[in-house]
Design a protein around this motif. Structure first.
Motif, PDB file in Angstrom:
ATOM      1  N   GLN A   1       0.710  -1.199   0.119  1.00 61.32           N
ATOM      2  CA  GLN A   1       0.045   0.173   0.059  1.00 61.32           C
ATOM      3  C   GLN A   1       0.752   1.179  -0.024  1.00 61.32           C
ATOM      4  N   VAL A   2       0.761   2.005  -1.201  1.00 63.75           N
ATOM      5  CA  VAL A   2       1.482   3.200  -1.142  1.00 63.75           C
ATOM      6  C   VAL A   2       0.574   4.282  -1.627  1.00 63.75           C
ATOM      7  N   PHE A   3       0.435   5.068  -0.651  1.00 64.38           N
ATOM      8  CA  PHE A   3      -0.520   6.348  -0.804  1.00 64.38           C
ATOM      9  C   PHE A   3      -1.927   6.105  -1.228  1.00 64.38           C
ATOM     10  N   GLY A   4      -2.226   4.868  -0.757  1.00 59.93           N
ATOM     11  CA  GLY A   4      -3.367   4.247  -0.870  1.00 59.93           C
ATOM     12  C   GLY A   4      -3.831   3.521  -1.987  1.00 59.93           C
ATOM     13  N   PHE A   5      -2.598   3.026  -2.739  1.00 60.74           N
ATOM     14  CA  PHE A   5      -2.720   2.386  -3.789  1.00 60.74           C
ATOM     15  C   PHE A   5      -1.934   1.151  -3.670  1.00 60.74           C
ATOM     16  N   GLY A   6      -2.801   0.016  -4.336  1.00 58.80           N
ATOM     17  CA  GLY A   6      -1.984  -1.260  -3.975  1.00 58.80           C
ATOM     18  C   GLY A   6      -1.008  -1.598  -5.168  1.00 58.80           C
ATOM     19  N   HIS A   7      -0.043  -2.007  -4.793  1.00 66.85           N
ATOM     20  CA  HIS A   7       1.077  -2.413  -5.810  1.00 66.85           C
ATOM     21  C   HIS A   7       1.923  -3.790  -5.792  1.00 66.85           C
ATOM     22  N   VAL A   8       1.646  -4.618  -6.541  1.00 69.23           N
ATOM     23  CA  VAL A   8       2.461  -5.914  -6.331  1.00 69.23           C
ATOM     24  C   VAL A   8       3.930  -5.887  -6.418  1.00 69.23           C
ATOM     25  N   MET A   9       4.346  -4.701  -7.031  1.00 65.73           N
ATOM     26  CA  MET A   9       5.925  -4.502  -6.974  1.00 65.73           C
ATOM     27  C   MET A   9       6.239  -2.999  -6.760  1.00 65.73           C
ATOM     28  N   ILE A  10       7.367  -2.679  -5.847  1.00 64.25           N
ATOM     29  CA  ILE A  10       7.918  -1.519  -5.489  1.00 64.25           C
ATOM     30  C   ILE A  10       9.064  -1.500  -6.112  1.00 64.25           C
ATOM     31  N   GLU A  11       9.891  -0.385  -6.098  1.00 67.35           N
ATOM     32  CA  GLU A  11      11.187  -0.087  -6.399  1.00 67.35           C
ATOM     33  C   GLU A  11      11.984   0.792  -5.427  1.00 67.35           C
ATOM     34  N   HIS A  12      13.031   0.165  -4.466  1.00 66.73           N
ATOM     35  CA  HIS A  12      13.690   1.438  -3.581  1.00 66.73           C
ATOM     36  C   HIS A  12      14.899   1.041  -3.761  1.00 66.73           C
ATOM     37  N   HIS A  13      15.890   2.166  -3.818  1.00 68.79           N
ATOM     38  CA  HIS A  13      17.205   2.326  -4.242  1.00 68.79           C
ATOM     39  C   HIS A  13      17.530   1.177  -5.340  1.00 68.79           C
ATOM     40  N   LYS A  14      16.878   1.454  -6.279  1.00 68.21           N
ATOM     41  CA  LYS A  14      17.043   0.604  -7.575  1.00 68.21           C
ATOM     42  C   LYS A  14      16.885  -0.977  -7.714  1.00 68.21           C
ATOM     43  N   ARG A  15      16.189  -1.297  -6.638  1.00 64.60           N
ATOM     44  CA  ARG A  15      15.872  -2.658  -6.433  1.00 64.60           C
ATOM     45  C   ARG A  15      14.285  -2.934  -6.421  1.00 64.60           C
ATOM     46  N   LYS A  16      14.034  -3.868  -7.268  1.00 62.44           N
ATOM     47  CA  LYS A  16      12.602  -4.003  -7.289  1.00 62.44           C
ATOM     48  C   LYS A  16      12.216  -5.051  -6.086  1.00 62.44           C
ATOM     49  N   ILE A  17      11.122  -5.017  -5.608  1.00 68.23           N
ATOM     50  CA  ILE A  17      10.904  -5.789  -4.451  1.00 68.23           C
ATOM     51  C   ILE A  17       9.454  -6.256  -4.464  1.00 68.23           C
ATOM     52  N   VAL A  18       9.220  -7.385  -4.111  1.00 66.27           N
ATOM     53  CA  VAL A  18       7.635  -7.900  -4.019  1.00 66.27           C
ATOM     54  C   VAL A  18       7.511  -8.573  -2.696  1.00 66.27           C
ATOM     55  N   LEU A  19       6.291  -8.819  -2.280  1.00 63.73           N
ATOM     56  CA  LEU A  19       6.076  -9.510  -1.112  1.00 63.73           C
ATOM     57  C   LEU A  19       5.234 -10.608  -1.239  1.00 63.73           C
ATOM     58  N   VAL A  20       5.563 -11.877  -1.034  1.00 66.28           N
ATOM     59  CA  VAL A  20       4.983 -13.115  -1.112  1.00 66.28           C
ATOM     60  C   VAL A  20       4.481 -13.533   0.145  1.00 66.28           C
ATOM     61  N   ASN A  21       3.354 -14.144   0.127  1.00 72.74           N
ATOM     62  CA  ASN A  21       2.656 -14.720   1.544  1.00 72.74           C
ATOM     63  C   ASN A  21       2.964 -16.136   1.258  1.00 72.74           C
ATOM     64  N   ILE A  22       3.991 -16.797   2.030  1.00 76.25           N
ATOM     65  CA  ILE A  22       4.270 -18.407   2.003  1.00 76.25           C
ATOM     66  C   ILE A  22       3.834 -18.748   3.422  1.00 76.25           C
ATOM     67  N   GLY A  23       2.767 -19.696   3.199  1.00 78.13           N
ATOM     68  CA  GLY A  23       2.320 -20.517   4.550  1.00 78.13           C
ATOM     69  C   GLY A  23       1.993 -19.408   5.571  1.00 78.13           C
ATOM     70  N   GLY A  24       1.486 -18.155   5.190  1.00 77.56           N
ATOM     71  CA  GLY A  24       0.973 -17.231   6.248  1.00 77.56           C
ATOM     72  C   GLY A  24       2.164 -16.258   6.483  1.00 77.56           C
ATOM     73  N   VAL A  25       3.314 -16.334   6.031  1.00 75.40           N
ATOM     74  CA  VAL A  25       4.503 -15.569   6.431  1.00 75.40           C
ATOM     75  C   VAL A  25       4.754 -14.531   5.124  1.00 75.40           C
ATOM     76  N   LYS A  26       4.473 -13.272   5.477  1.00 77.41           N
ATOM     77  CA  LYS A  26       4.755 -12.260   4.159  1.00 77.41           C
ATOM     78  C   LYS A  26       6.368 -12.187   4.112  1.00 77.41           C
ATOM     79  N   MET A  27       6.913 -12.830   2.942  1.00 74.25           N
ATOM     80  CA  MET A  27       8.349 -12.682   2.663  1.00 74.25           C
ATOM     81  C   MET A  27       8.720 -11.940   1.516  1.00 74.25           C
ATOM     82  N   PRO A  28       9.617 -11.032   1.903  1.00 68.76           N
ATOM     83  CA  PRO A  28       9.999 -10.056   0.736  1.00 68.76           C
ATOM     84  C   PRO A  28      11.005 -10.780  -0.090  1.00 68.76           C
ATOM     85  N   PHE A  29      11.150 -10.484  -1.422  1.00 68.23           N
ATOM     86  CA  PHE A  29      12.109 -10.807  -2.399  1.00 68.23           C
ATOM     87  C   PHE A  29      12.390  -9.616  -3.193  1.00 68.23           C
TER      88      PHE A  29
END
Length: 204
Positions: A41-69
């Protein structure tokens, strides 16, 4: 009325990205069974992918745990083997933007976790090396947008931050510091992997 130009720019970018989000969301089906994307959630919008410091990041729910990649740039100090353009799990962000990761060998071995390997390789197959593509909303950091940065950090760290450890009469949250000692870092890794494995076992 004063308009925050940074937020306006992000809003316009978010509106443009609404056109590609359905395509990205459909790729949830490509992840291993029992896993799915968790939009940021960024400024009220949902985004599957974000970019921070030139690195793209996603958050994946694995067995109930939110794991960043993250998508490796290959420009870090851990360059014993090639990592550029590949997806890897990581263990949260410190307040100054430090990506908590293990040794180069641990990264390449996906911390000994077969399910983390499967998710990362699914990301490699379906997205691959998209470092130069404009996919994912850019997020600020503690210097230019502390409010947004705090929100994004909390979403990334929600399930992988370190445990509260007793230090005398006080507790220290090790998620707020660089994990400079291997023992502290790999203890965090083990705890998170245990939760993932238990969650997958109970779901199966």
């Amino acid at each position: 009325m004063n308009i925050n130009k940074t937020r306006l720019r992000h809003l316009l970018q978010n509106i443009r990205e609404l056109r590609i989000l359905p395509t990205i969301s459909r790729r949830c089906k490509e992840l291993p069974e029992g896993t799915f994307f968790c939009p940021f959630q960024v400024f009220g919008f949902g985004h599957v992918m974000i970019e921070h410091h030139k690195r793209k990041i996603v958050l994946v729910n694995i067995g109930g745990v939110k794991m960043p990649f993250y998508l490796s740039t290959g420009k870090g100090k851990r360059t014993v083997a090639p990592t550029a353009g590949r997806w890897f799990p990581f263990w949260g962000l410190d307040p100054d933007g430090w990506f908590n990761k293990g040794s180069n060998q641990a990264i390449l071995d996906y911390y000994g976790s077969e399910v983390l390997r499967q998710v990362a390789e699914a990301l490699d197959r379906k997205w691959g090396d998209i470092r130069g593509k404009k996919i994912g909303v850019l997020v600020g950091d503690w210097r230019n947008d502390p409010e947004q940065w705090t929100s994004v950090r909390e979403q990334i760290n929600v399930d992988v931050k370190g445990p509260l450890l007793k230090a005398g009469d006080n507790y220290i949250d090790y998620s707020e510091f660089k994990l400079s000692t291997p023992e502290a870092f790999y203890d965090r890794v083990r705890r998170v992997l245990d939760r993932i494995n238990k969650g997958l076992s109970s779901a199966g």
